[in-house]
Design an enzyme around this catalytic site. Sequence first.
Site, PDB file in Angstrom:
ATOM      1  N   LYS A 159      41.320 -13.786 -14.303  1.00 33.48           N
ATOM      2  CA  LYS A 159      41.486 -13.177 -15.657  1.00 33.48           C
ATOM      3  C   LYS A 159      42.019 -11.783 -15.375  1.00 33.48           C
ATOM      4  CE  LYS A 159      39.956 -12.550 -19.883  1.00 33.48           C
ATOM      5  NZ  LYS A 159      40.425 -13.307 -21.203  1.00 33.48           N
ATOM      6  N   ASP A 192      40.360 -18.411 -19.561  1.00 34.89           N
ATOM      7  CA  ASP A 192      40.065 -18.880 -20.736  1.00 34.89           C
ATOM      8  C   ASP A 192      41.114 -19.788 -21.205  1.00 34.89           C
ATOM      9  OD1 ASP A 192      41.912 -16.724 -20.905  1.00 34.89           O
ATOM     10  OD2 ASP A 192      41.038 -15.832 -22.869  1.00 34.89           O
ATOM     11  N   ASP A 216      33.365 -22.510 -10.200  1.00 30.07           N
ATOM     12  CA  ASP A 216      32.064 -23.181 -10.650  1.00 30.07           C
ATOM     13  C   ASP A 216      32.148 -23.580 -11.948  1.00 30.07           C
ATOM     14  OD1 ASP A 216      29.408 -23.875 -10.345  1.00 30.07           O
ATOM     15  OD2 ASP A 216      28.941 -22.110 -11.722  1.00 30.07           O
ATOM     16  N   ASP A 220      32.882 -27.744 -13.584  1.00 29.16           N
ATOM     17  CA  ASP A 220      32.169 -28.776 -14.495  1.00 29.16           C
ATOM     18  C   ASP A 220      32.957 -29.065 -15.657  1.00 29.16           C
ATOM     19  OD1 ASP A 220      29.695 -28.189 -12.730  1.00 29.16           O
ATOM     20  OD2 ASP A 220      28.504 -27.836 -14.258  1.00 29.16           O
TER      21      ASP A 220
END
Length: 291
Positions: A159, A192, A216, A220
């Site tokens: 980011k 994002d 992490d 998922d």
Amino acid sequence: MSRRIAVLAGDGIGPEVIAVGLERLDPSWEMVPIDAGAGRYLRTGDTITGSEVDAIRDCDALLLGAVGDPRVPDGVLERGILLRLRRELDLYVNLRPFPELGIVFVRENTEGLYAGVGECDEVHAFETSVNTRTAIQRTAGYAFRLARTRGDHLTWVHKTNVLTYAGGLWRAVVEDVSTSFPEVSVDYLHVDAAAYHLVRDPGRFDVVLTDNLFGDVLSDLAAGVGDGLGAAASANLHPDPQTRPQRCVGLFEPVHGSAPDIAGTGLADPSAAIGAVELLVDALEQEVAVT
Ligand code: IPM
Ligand code: MG
């Protein structure tokens, strides 16, 4: 070759899925059970001792089910067991393959916001992200070598438009490492945007290199897009035998948690634990996952 495997089955569905995974291991291998997790913590107040960490170091690998229990405050088992082992065994790569998507995540596994640096009082809480050239460089080096064995394509994710300090160092180091791998095409995405594209167009990814927390979350997300958390396995590795500080090559675990709500019901999917055992066997066979 005979092997010695430490087994920390842990909490919730951990023991039941690990039992299925263990059926895939050579029955002649020695198993070293490590009793750690919520049950022990609630009984004794201990998470894991230094001598148990040393016993794990002396095994060829550690297979871990899951740790976590609603009766134990957040962070006690996660930091006391899992993150401690990742740090103390210097398992700097968290490898999360999603073969169904053709994607593999290479997550930096020892620093970032997981470093445990911060302070708080009643009205302030500071949590500091730690980023070092050494950690970024070795993780990036692993990811580029891995890309060379696959589609020669690597996407790194951060980011950098907001986290300018950490992002700036990541950019400098990734660009530096990439010069040694001219055949690998490199793409960068903000986290994002990466989340969006993982859902809409997972085919654009192959090797994804990212920091600890982004890895992490995105892994998922990839599990959700792919075959689900019940199938996602991960390898926490120190891939280079020359610098590995112990015999143990890594910690192998399902990506899912302890799911105490379904423990003992027979609903737990053992696929991820079986996948973790496969990653363990692969790592021992190759000794280094990537050369
Ligand atoms: C994972 C888990 C762990 C992490 C937790 C249990 C500390 O979510 O392995 O993805 O955040 O790394
Ligand atoms: Mg996670």
